[in-house]
Design a protein around this motif. Structure first.
Motif, short mmCIF file in Angstrom:
data_model
loop_
_atom_site.label_atom_id
_atom_site.label_comp_id
_atom_site.label_asym_id
_atom_site.label_seq_id
_atom_site.Cartn_x
_atom_site.Cartn_y
_atom_site.Cartn_z
N UNK A 89 0.74 -1.29 -0.15
CA UNK A 89 -0.10 -0.10 -0.04
C UNK A 89 0.84 1.12 0.01
N UNK A 90 0.52 2.36 -0.68
CA UNK A 90 1.41 3.68 -0.74
C UNK A 90 1.62 4.16 0.56
N UNK A 91 0.75 4.36 1.56
CA UNK A 91 1.10 4.82 2.85
C UNK A 91 2.17 3.98 3.43
N UNK A 92 2.10 2.47 3.24
CA UNK A 92 3.05 1.63 3.83
C UNK A 92 4.44 1.84 3.27
N UNK A 99 11.07 6.00 7.69
CA UNK A 99 11.52 5.68 8.93
C UNK A 99 12.58 4.57 8.94
N UNK A 100 12.56 4.05 7.61
CA UNK A 100 13.48 2.64 7.85
C UNK A 100 12.82 1.38 8.32
N UNK A 101 13.41 0.24 8.05
CA UNK A 101 13.04 -1.02 8.69
C UNK A 101 14.27 -1.88 8.69
N UNK A 102 14.28 -2.68 10.09
CA UNK A 102 15.24 -3.37 10.20
C UNK A 102 16.83 -2.81 9.96
N UNK A 103 17.49 -3.12 9.03
CA UNK A 103 18.87 -2.54 8.60
C UNK A 103 18.47 -1.65 7.20
N UNK A 104 17.30 -1.40 6.88
CA UNK A 104 17.25 -0.43 5.79
C UNK A 104 17.06 0.96 6.24
N UNK A 105 17.81 1.81 5.69
CA UNK A 105 17.97 3.15 6.26
C UNK A 105 16.71 4.06 6.02
N UNK A 106 16.56 5.05 6.86
CA UNK A 106 15.40 5.85 6.54
C UNK A 106 15.98 6.98 5.33
N UNK A 107 15.03 7.47 4.69
CA UNK A 107 15.51 8.65 3.74
C UNK A 107 14.89 9.74 3.97
#
Ligand code: HEC
Length: 128
Positions: A89-92, A99-107
């Motif tokens: 979903x677009x909002x997700x 905000x990032x998730x696990x080791x994915x950085x936030x942008x």
């Protein structure tokens, strides 16, 4: 004296030939033909280009670290490659990117603007 003039004449002629070959002709020779057109860029939407720049290192192939993490998480019940998902979903997508998730950085917005993020979210969640 006569011989010198003759030799000098030949030298001038030789220089002229050299100048024409090296200087005079080469720009003409390098000029692209008017019929030449550069190869067309592979068709990729604006959103696809944003994805390529910021996300593809981790998400474009099954071997990417993002795809591997999603493969572990979903165990094959959903595609590991984000571009093959139809449930996002677009909002997700926006939430995860900011905000990032696990080791994915936030942008940050200075990296991916709100407008670009909207394109990206619509790209990954086209049917929503
Ligand atoms: C450094 C690697 C990396 C980059 C770059 C990256 N991600 Fe991720 N991404 C991950 C990882 C790892 C996960 C899985 C985290 C987990 O285990 O839940 C993930 C998960 C996600 C999810 C959640 C999927 C789900 O099913 O919950 C979305 C959406 C997502 N990424 C979108 C993006 C977008 C869009 C970009 C580019 C702006 C991006 N990612 C860039 C590593 C990355």
């Amino acid at each position: 004296m006569k011989g010198f003039r003759l030799r000098r004449g030949r030298a001038v002629a030789a220089c002229a030939v050299l100048a024409v070959t090296l200087g005079g002709c080469s720009p003409l020779w390098r000029r692209p033909s008017p019929h030449y057109s550069p190869p067309a860029e592979p068709a990729r939407s604006a959103a696809g280009k944003i994805f390529d720049k910021w996300c593809s290192d981790c998400h474009s192939t099954a071997e990417g670290p993002g795809s591997r993490a999603l493969q572990r998480r979903y165990q094959g019940s959903l595609p590991a490659v984000l571009e093959q998902r139809s449930d996002l979903r677009p909002d997700y997508v926006k939430l995860v990117v900011r905000h990032g998730i696990s080791f994915m950085p936030s942008f940050r917005k200075t990296e991916i603007s709100d407008a670009d993020l909207a394109l990206l979210a619509a790209y990954l969640a086209p049917s929503q």
